[in-house]
Design a protein around this motif. Structure first.
Motif, PDB file in Angstrom:
ATOM      1  N   THR A 278      37.022  19.900 -79.119  1.00 33.64           N
ATOM      2  CA  THR A 278      38.216  20.308 -79.868  1.00 33.64           C
ATOM      3  C   THR A 278      37.910  21.348 -80.936  1.00 33.64           C
ATOM      4  N   ASN A 279      36.632  21.548 -81.252  1.00 35.55           N
ATOM      5  CA  ASN A 279      36.293  22.476 -82.337  1.00 35.55           C
ATOM      6  C   ASN A 279      36.791  23.893 -82.061  1.00 35.55           C
ATOM      7  N   MET A 280      36.850  24.292 -80.792  1.00 37.65           N
ATOM      8  CA  MET A 280      37.302  25.651 -80.482  1.00 37.65           C
ATOM      9  C   MET A 280      38.788  25.839 -80.784  1.00 37.65           C
ATOM     10  N   PHE A 281      39.514  24.735 -80.980  1.00 38.60           N
ATOM     11  CA  PHE A 281      40.953  24.823 -81.214  1.00 38.60           C
ATOM     12  C   PHE A 281      41.330  24.502 -82.658  1.00 38.60           C
ATOM     13  N   ALA A 282      40.350  24.558 -83.551  1.00 38.80           N
ATOM     14  CA  ALA A 282      40.603  24.182 -84.943  1.00 38.80           C
ATOM     15  C   ALA A 282      41.729  25.006 -85.556  1.00 38.80           C
ATOM     16  N   GLU A 283      41.774  26.292 -85.257  1.00 42.06           N
ATOM     17  CA  GLU A 283      42.775  27.164 -85.864  1.00 42.06           C
ATOM     18  C   GLU A 283      44.193  26.753 -85.474  1.00 42.06           C
ATOM     19  N   VAL A 284      44.360  26.257 -84.251  1.00 42.06           N
ATOM     20  CA  VAL A 284      45.686  25.867 -83.771  1.00 42.06           C
ATOM     21  C   VAL A 284      46.006  24.426 -84.140  1.00 42.06           C
ATOM     22  N   CYS A 285      45.009  23.554 -84.017  1.00 44.84           N
ATOM     23  CA  CYS A 285      45.268  22.116 -84.113  1.00 44.84           C
ATOM     24  C   CYS A 285      45.130  21.554 -85.523  1.00 44.84           C
ATOM     25  N   ASP A 286      44.341  22.194 -86.401  1.00 41.59           N
ATOM     26  CA  ASP A 286      44.133  21.662 -87.752  1.00 41.59           C
ATOM     27  C   ASP A 286      45.165  22.247 -88.702  1.00 41.59           C
TER      28      ASP A 286
END
Length: 642
Positions: A278-286
């Motif tokens: 999930t780290n690659m989606f931090a910008e969208v998901c966090d």
């Protein structure tokens, strides 16, 4: 001391324990075409004079990408004996050579053809008998017709490549893209019980002639690592992370359309792997607080008892952060934190990113192309391109996002972008039926054509709704909305026209040289009036005319004829017979009602797996057209039908 020394050799040799094995990764970049430059090879000494007539060969492989032919192993000891021993897979069929003869010819031996699944293949020979085992089960037992099977041990062995001559002649379209382990060669016949134990990872007997765990193999471009034996007999949990914000209900619906399940890890290793992915989606998901990813856990039914959303079973594994769960009846759902692979409880109304659990049994079908068999239209969700999950075909096609809601359909083996399309909502995925712009000529499509593709997990026994969800095929056009979006009741016309259809010209009879036969039926409904003085009577009746139009095809025909009514537009577009009545009293003839129906007289055609619309099609000889016209009429003497 001697016994201890012998046991230590059995437990560890070349740094490998008894419960470990070397796994080779061969051509694992699935977005690249096959190559002859990456292989696993072993060359026996040229001066070896050993001949074997009784032996056993076993190997375990896992395919992650199909080629035209997937070689499992190939052994050659001369240019003329380039197929001395060979096993290969083509789609779901296993074939093999023994002493340069294709012994499997015509046998049609079927295999599990899913990707990402380990299989153990064993060939056992003691001339003239031989046995083929797959996953410990006997697939074929037979006798050889050759006078002997003496195999000299002075040749070359390739894993994942097929030799067309001694130590060469390999073909990039005949390669293994996947993993291999446990190649073992024994100079004796293994018992069936031992083969079953090897298949189940209950035993790790190494070959006394050759073992990939002990011998040194050439492996240019190939990775290798020591793995636990049990990992070769277990399927690692598969999941796909979606950088979409949904509430729990929306996440469950979305995963269901993918034929997957809203995901929750069931062990620490998978939980850590999920968090890392999930780290690659931090910008969208966090986007708020510590919350990153919804998980399929809930205590909504009983406070404090956390169960799997999909199964209702209590969660055996949890990874709560200190102090969690902490909000009682208000927070009944689970979220994965962004800083640690640990969980918190949240209100189920919150929207977050989520993941869907998949398995090797989950695959999609791309419909609307011109593939020769259904195996070639299979797609899976496998990894990410441009920070979005993408769809990958079994044979090198791929569908992935290039930004701003634009998706491309690419032949990765030829490095050609075939078509492109843009979603109305940039965050959505091209599931269901979509229209693409063709960029390269392929199949029968030219540059600039509009291409309708269907992408879904729906089988040919089902109908694909416009959103990609599936319903039974027989509910198509049944006057009830079975798809959530109601698309099963769209485009419910019955007639399929050819490009050269002419409505002014009667269709031919049973052959194109015969005249058309029309079968009339007259049903008298009632006599409405009898005029004794003028010797006349008035009646209402229905005329049925039945014929076959060989220039048409039909779709979605129901057994109940009344459900197969042609639309006004369809009736106006087809040829229909005319009726002429002679000797009508004073012109007293009224046409009260007229309809045309399709009557099922035979079976539907086998479903066309390339059809993006997934229609049920009938050929003209299995459907009769019936016109039903209701009249009010006062006849004089006779009526003529023409």
């Amino acid at each position: 001391m001697l016994m201890l020394f012998i046991r230590s050799l059995r437990v560890r040799r070349r740094g490998i324990a008894y419960d470990e094995s070397i796994m080779y990764g061969i051509q694992t970049d699935v977005l690249k075409p096959g190559t002859t430059e990456e292989y696993v090879r072993y060359a026996f000494p040229l001066n070896n004079t050993t001949l074997l007539s009784s032996f056993t060969v076993c190997i375990r492989t896992k395919i992650i990408q199909y080629r035209e032919v997937v070689p499992i192993f190939s052994y050659a000891f001369s240019d003329r004996a380039d197929n001395a021993l060979m096993m290969f897979q083509s789609r779901a069929q296993l074939d093999y050579y023994i002493n340069d003869q294709k012994v499997s010819s015509g046998l049609n031996l079927r295999l599990d053809d899913r990707l990402f699944v380990w299989h153990l293949y064993c060939m056992v020979i003691t001339h003239p008998a031989y046995w083929i085992y797959v996953d410990g089960k006997l697939l074929k037992e037979d006798r050889l017709t050759t006078p002997s099977t003496d195999i000299p041990l002075n040749g070359t062995l390739y894993i994942g490549q097929e030799q067309d001559r001694y130590d060469g002649g390999t073909d990039p379209d005949q390669t293994l893209s996947g993993f291999a382990a446990q190649f073992n060669f024994w100079d004796y016949v293994l018992e069936e019980r031992t083969i079953k134990n090897l298949a189940g990872c209950l035993e790790n007997l190494r070959g006394n002639v050759l073992s990939s765990d002990f011998a040194t193999f050439d492996q240019p471009g190939v990775t290798s690592e020591i793995v636990p034996l049990q990992s070769l007999c277990t399927e690692e949990p598969m999941f796909v992370v979606f950088p979409l914000r949904r509430q729990v209900t929306g996440a469950r619906i979305f995963c269901g359309i993918l034929d997957g399940m809203f995901f929750v890890p069931e062990d620490e290793k998978t939980n850590n792997r999920l968090h890392e992915e999930t780290n690659m989606f931090a910008e969208v998901c966090d986007f708020k607080s510590y919350r990153r990813l919804l998980l399929a856990g809930t205590d909504e039914e009983q406070e404090g008892v956390w169960v799997n959303f999909n199964t209702g079973k209590r969660l055996e594994f949890t990874s709560w952060f200190d102090g969690e769960p902490n909000n009682g009846k208000n927070d009944n759902c689970v979220v994965l934190r962004n800083d640690l692979p640990q969980w918190g409880d949240i209100n189920c109304e919150y929207s977050n990113c989520f993941s869907c659990g998949m398995s090797s049994k989950n695959y999609f079908f791309i419909r609307g192309l011109c593939k020769p068999d259904e195996h070639r239209i299979r797609f899976i969700m496998d990894g990410y391109v441009n920070d979005r999950p993408y769809f990958r075909g079994y044979y090198g096609m791929a569908i992935f996002n290039v930004g701003e809601g634009t998706w491309v359909f690419k032949d990765t083996m030829a490095n050609l972008t075939l078509a492109t399309m843009t979603m109305e909502q940039p965050e959505e995925y091209p599931l269901g039926r979509t229209v693409w712009d063709v960029l390269e000529p392929f199949c029968d499509f030219a540059v600039g054509d509009k291409l309708r593709l269907g992408l879904s997990p729906c089988t040919i026994e089902e109908f694909m709704c416009s959103d990609g969800s599936c319903v039974p095929r027989n509910v198509r056009c049944n006057l009830r909305e079975d798809c959530v979006d109601g698309s099963d009741e769209n485009d419910c016309g019955i007639v399929l026209f050819s490009g050269r259809y002419a409505s002014h010209r009667p269709p031919p009879g049973r052959t194109y040289r015969e005249v058309l036969y029309i079968q009339p039926h007259v049903h008298i409904v009632r006599f409405s009036k009898i005029d004794d003085i003028n010797l006349a009577f008035y009646m209402e009746f229905e005329v049925h005319l039945t014929w076959t139009d060989r220039n048409l095809k039909f779709k979605n025909i129901k057994e109940e004829e009344d459900k197969n009514k042609l639309s006004t537009e369809e009736v106006d577009s087809i040829w229909t017979p005319e009726i002429e009545f002679l000797n009508v009293n004073d012109g007293l003839l009224k046409k009260l009602k007229s309809n045309v129906y399709a009557r099922q007289t035979g079976e539907a055609e086998p479903p066309d797996f390339n059809d993006a619309m997934m229609e049920t099609v009938y050929l003209p000889n299995n459907v009769a057209l019936v016109s039903k016209t209701f009249y009010s009429h006062s006849p004089a003497t006779s009526t003529l039908f023409s």
